[in-house]
Design a protein around this motif. Structure first.
Motif, mmCIF file in Angstrom:
data_model
loop_
_atom_site.group_PDB
_atom_site.id
_atom_site.type_symbol
_atom_site.label_atom_id
_atom_site.label_comp_id
_atom_site.label_asym_id
_atom_site.label_seq_id
_atom_site.Cartn_x
_atom_site.Cartn_y
_atom_site.Cartn_z
ATOM 1 N N GLU A 10 0.834 -1.190 0.000
ATOM 2 C CA GLU A 10 0.000 0.000 0.000
ATOM 3 C C GLU A 10 0.876 1.251 0.000
ATOM 4 N N GLU A 11 0.580 2.167 -0.904
ATOM 5 C CA GLU A 11 1.366 3.391 -1.007
ATOM 6 C C GLU A 11 0.686 4.498 -0.197
ATOM 7 N N ASP A 12 0.587 4.266 1.079
ATOM 8 C CA ASP A 12 -0.018 5.227 1.997
ATOM 9 C C ASP A 12 1.106 5.952 2.728
ATOM 10 N N PRO A 13 1.266 7.269 2.535
ATOM 11 C CA PRO A 13 2.361 7.993 3.197
ATOM 12 C C PRO A 13 2.351 7.837 4.711
ATOM 13 N N LEU A 14 1.164 7.588 5.275
ATOM 14 C CA LEU A 14 1.090 7.450 6.728
ATOM 15 C C LEU A 14 1.747 6.166 7.211
ATOM 16 N N LEU A 15 1.937 5.212 6.292
ATOM 17 C CA LEU A 15 2.560 3.944 6.663
ATOM 18 C C LEU A 15 4.070 3.959 6.465
ATOM 19 N N LEU A 16 4.597 4.999 5.847
ATOM 20 C CA LEU A 16 6.033 5.066 5.594
ATOM 21 C C LEU A 16 6.787 5.318 6.890
ATOM 22 N N LEU A 17 7.959 4.700 7.001
ATOM 23 C CA LEU A 17 8.751 4.777 8.233
ATOM 24 C C LEU A 17 9.862 5.810 8.109
ATOM 25 N N PRO A 18 10.303 6.370 9.243
ATOM 26 C CA PRO A 18 11.468 7.255 9.205
ATOM 27 C C PRO A 18 12.699 6.505 8.710
ATOM 28 N N VAL A 19 13.573 7.225 8.038
ATOM 29 C CA VAL A 19 14.760 6.642 7.408
ATOM 30 C C VAL A 19 16.011 7.158 8.112
ATOM 31 N N ILE A 20 16.926 6.277 8.435
ATOM 32 C CA ILE A 20 18.234 6.643 8.987
ATOM 33 C C ILE A 20 19.286 6.275 7.948
ATOM 34 N N VAL A 21 20.032 7.266 7.478
ATOM 35 C CA VAL A 21 21.076 7.058 6.472
ATOM 36 C C VAL A 21 22.428 7.240 7.141
ATOM 37 N N TYR A 22 23.248 6.210 7.101
ATOM 38 C CA TYR A 22 24.532 6.193 7.808
ATOM 39 C C TYR A 22 25.689 6.517 6.861
ATOM 40 N N ALA A 73 24.051 9.686 -3.173
ATOM 41 C CA ALA A 73 23.394 8.627 -2.400
ATOM 42 C C ALA A 73 22.140 9.166 -1.717
ATOM 43 N N LEU A 74 22.200 10.384 -1.193
ATOM 44 C CA LEU A 74 21.020 10.991 -0.572
ATOM 45 C C LEU A 74 19.933 11.265 -1.607
ATOM 46 N N GLN A 75 20.321 11.653 -2.800
ATOM 47 C CA GLN A 75 19.338 11.845 -3.866
ATOM 48 C C GLN A 75 18.688 10.520 -4.236
ATOM 49 N N TRP A 76 19.482 9.452 -4.250
ATOM 50 C CA TRP A 76 18.936 8.113 -4.516
ATOM 51 C C TRP A 76 17.906 7.754 -3.456
ATOM 52 N N VAL A 77 18.218 8.024 -2.204
ATOM 53 C CA VAL A 77 17.268 7.752 -1.121
ATOM 54 C C VAL A 77 15.982 8.551 -1.333
ATOM 55 N N ARG A 78 16.114 9.821 -1.644
ATOM 56 C CA ARG A 78 14.917 10.645 -1.892
ATOM 57 C C ARG A 78 14.044 10.039 -2.990
ATOM 58 N N ASP A 79 14.662 9.557 -4.043
ATOM 59 C CA ASP A 79 13.923 9.107 -5.217
ATOM 60 C C ASP A 79 13.342 7.705 -5.080
ATOM 61 N N HIS A 80 13.945 6.848 -4.239
ATOM 62 C CA HIS A 80 13.586 5.428 -4.267
ATOM 63 C C HIS A 80 13.166 4.841 -2.926
ATOM 64 N N ILE A 81 13.399 5.535 -1.821
ATOM 65 C CA ILE A 81 13.242 4.881 -0.522
ATOM 66 C C ILE A 81 11.785 4.550 -0.209
ATOM 67 N N ALA A 82 10.839 5.270 -0.794
ATOM 68 C CA ALA A 82 9.429 4.970 -0.526
ATOM 69 C C ALA A 82 9.065 3.555 -0.966
ATOM 70 N N ARG A 83 9.742 3.039 -1.993
ATOM 71 C CA ARG A 83 9.454 1.681 -2.459
ATOM 72 C C ARG A 83 9.914 0.627 -1.449
ATOM 73 N N PHE A 84 10.752 1.033 -0.506
ATOM 74 C CA PHE A 84 11.198 0.141 0.568
ATOM 75 C C PHE A 84 10.462 0.434 1.871
ATOM 76 N N GLY A 85 9.422 1.240 1.803
ATOM 77 C CA GLY A 85 8.648 1.558 2.995
ATOM 78 C C GLY A 85 9.184 2.725 3.792
ATOM 79 N N GLY A 86 10.152 3.466 3.250
ATOM 80 C CA GLY A 86 10.738 4.599 3.955
ATOM 81 C C GLY A 86 10.126 5.917 3.510
ATOM 82 N N ASP A 87 10.136 6.881 4.412
ATOM 83 C CA ASP A 87 9.548 8.192 4.158
ATOM 84 C C ASP A 87 10.619 9.153 3.657
ATOM 85 N N PRO A 88 10.587 9.558 2.374
ATOM 86 C CA PRO A 88 11.615 10.481 1.871
ATOM 87 C C PRO A 88 11.517 11.869 2.482
ATOM 88 N N GLU A 89 10.410 12.153 3.191
ATOM 89 C CA GLU A 89 10.254 13.442 3.861
ATOM 90 C C GLU A 89 10.646 13.368 5.332
#
Length: 582
Positions: free
Chosen positions: A114-126, A187-203
């Motif tokens: 489900e592509e529900d923004p409310l279900l997206l999780l915070p992302v930690i980029v190391y 790498a951060l731009q990649w996260v912005r563009d693709h992380i939602a498909r892994f359940g992460g919140d780009p915002e």
């Protein structure tokens, strides 16, 4: 690297870690990606996607050039991202390395279609550390997800170019360096563009760095290229808001000379070095580290693109990404960095008797005899001519303050005027340390550089993942709880921890959380030590009157906090003397 590490890495590279019958597949705009499964510390299923290219291989004409985004592989193919990529070239075992290393790892427990923004999780980029010459985002070697993925977050780690390959800077304006930092931006731009498909919140992306990675985070705070790509930041033991004298041009010319390349004309230097094997480049640069002391020969450039001006200036005027910050360091950091030479009496004697000659190179400032004398007088004493077991940790504390602590102190003092800063010193001495001396029972006597990272992510640096009855387990649970809650909300403490107290530093108040078995809030640590560095290397962006007023505000804030915590009398004398004497 020790032999056990080689065996572990070879095993991982050979077989991966997926035993799931139905491996997870994610569909990106680049193409489909097949991952594998892992287990978190508490046995929760992690979907692991490792070795995904975020940039094209930086080889040929792309060596010593800005990264180019990875091209897609099409919807007909499935990229197998089931094991870590080779790491970027660095001193170590070359068969585990490749220039084709600009890869990202993503770990998630949230593959809900489900592509529900409310279900997206915070992302930690190391962003990994290693003085810009070592390290990786490898899930076994350094950046394991098992602890953080017990929490509702998505975790990302990646590789970036290191050493000369990442930071080479010849004379002239055609090649301006910063390639490793530009890799990080991509790498951060990649996260912005693709992380939602892994359940992460780009915002809701938290940028997290350790040591040189933490310094990189401070640069991304200042860089216009990184604006909007992250929304909170965790910095452990590093910041670019320090005095470092940076001369990438010198090291580039030294490298060119030693491999027989032209030294001056940028196009000639680069074209020649593109034809030199990366193994040779790494070998030559490694030979420069004869004393085994921590330093950063390859560093950032003020290039007018990634970095328009010095990061200290940008932070001082508020011209940075004003996101919530969690800033930490360890009580002993680099205090033990010279202990490796305890049996080398001739070197220790020479370091003591010729301190003024060694100090600029060791502590990264332009040669200045008055600065060297002041440091020696304060840390060792004016009459000291020998480094020995008696004073070697005081000698090491100059590295702690000059390389790590003072830059962090300055970052907090500058950033707190514009954004909340949670400031922490880890005092807890656990059962494992990379650098601290040990007692009769082989237990560490202090908490050194990176010793706190073991509680956030497992790595081979510290051996195996903690056992369920490990005495340090409470610290792992504490730090991962704090980091996950900070990633979600911008504050480290959850409502369940309302009894705890950790106020952020702001424009009027500065406080530090001392993280031991029990936590305690008080005035920031080592004020007298950092005052010496403030005196020797004043903030460039603050003129005399402004600098004096800022210093006064800092001292008044320290005294107020100290009074509230019952230790005001000693600091009041220090504060009064400082106010009267400057």
């Amino acid at each position: 690297m020790p032999c056990p590490l080689l065996l572990h890495l070879l095993l991982l590279l050979a077989i991966g870690s997926s035993f799931a019958q139905d491996p997870p597949v994610v569909e990106l705009s680049l193409g489909r990606v097949q991952g594998s499964t892992m287990q978190s510390f508490q046995g929760k299923t992690i979907y692991a996607f490792r070795g995904i290219p975020y940039a094209q291989p930086p080889v040929g004409q792309l060596r010593f050039a800005a990264p180019q985004a990875a091209t897609g592989w099409g919807q007909e193919e499935v990229l197998k991202a089931t094991s870590d990529s080779l790491v970027c070239p660095q001193p170590g075992i070359s068969l585990l390395m490749s220039e084709d290393c600009l890869k990202v790892n993503v770990f998630t427990r949230n593959l809900d279609p489900e592509e529900d923004p409310l279900l997206l999780l915070p992302v930690i980029v190391y962003i990994h550390g290693g003085a810009n010459v070592l390290g990786s985002g490898h899930s076994l070697y350094e950046a394991g997800p098992q602890y953080l993925l017990d929490h509702e977050v998505v975790f990302v780690a990646f590789n970036y170019r290191l050493g000369a390959l990442g930071f080479l800077r010849p004379l002239g304006s055609t090649v301006t360096g910063n390639f490793g930092y530009l890799d990080q931006v991509m790498a951060l731009q990649w996260v912005r563009d693709h992380i939602a498909r892994f359940g992460g919140d780009p915002e809701n992306v938290t940028l997290f760095g350790m040591s040189a990675g933490s310094m990189a985070v401070s640069l991304h705070l200042a860089s216009p290229l990184s604006r909007g790509l992250f929304h909170r930041a965790i910095l452990m033991s590093g910041s670019a808001t320090n005095h470092f004298a940076i001369d990438n041009v010198y090291w580039t010319q030294k490298l060119a000379r030693e491999v027989g390349c032209p030294m001056y004309e940028a196009a000639d230097v680069v074209q020649c070095l593109r034809d030199v094997a990366w193994t040779r480049i790494v070998e030559v640069c490694k030979a420069w580290e004869s004393f085994q002391f921590v330093n950063m020969k390859w560093n950032y450039e003020i290039d007018g693109h990634f970095l328009p001006r010095h990061p200290t200036e940008l932070l001082a005027e508020g011209n940075f990404s004003q996101v919530p910050l969690l800033v930490s360091f360890t009580a002993n950091e680099l205090d033990y960095t010279a202990n490796v030479h305890l049996e080398n009496d001739p070197l220790l004697h020479d370091l003591g008797s010729s301190f003024e000659e060694y100090a600029p190179e060791l502590f990264l400032y332009q040669p200045d005899s008055s600065v060297s004398r002041r440091l020696k007088d304060f840390y060792l004493g004016s009459n000291v001519s020998e480094i020995s077991a008696h004073n070697i940790e005081r000698f090491g504390s100059i590295f702690s303050d000059g390389i790590i602590g003072h830059g962090i102190h300055r970052l907090v003092q500058l950033a707190r005027r514009f954004t909340p800063v949670y400031y922490m010193r880890t005092d807890y001495v656990g059962k494992r340390s990379l650098s601290a001396p040990t007692d009769d029972q082989e237990l560490p006597l202090g908490v050194g550089h990176a010793d706190d990272l073991q509680y956030v992510m497992p790595s081979l640096w510290y051996g195996t993942i903690m056992a369920e009855n490990h005495t340090d387990l409470f610290m792992m649970k504490r730090l991962t709880n704090w980091f996950a809650h900070f990633a979600r909300t911008g504050t480290p403490l959850s409502p369940k921890e309302e009894h705890d107290y950790w106020p952020p530093c702001n424009a009027t108040d500065t406080a530090m959380l001392y993280n031991d078995v029990a936590t305690e809030v008080g005035p920031p640590g080592y004020p007298e030590r950092y005052a010496v560095w403030d005196e020797l290397f004043p903030t460039p962006a603050l003129g005399g009157g402004v600098a004096r007023r800022q210093q006064q505000l800092n001292i008044v804030a320290l005294v107020a906090i100290a009074w509230a915590t019952g230790v005001a009398s000693g600091l009041w004398l220090f504060g009064s003397a400082a106010l009267d004497g400057n």
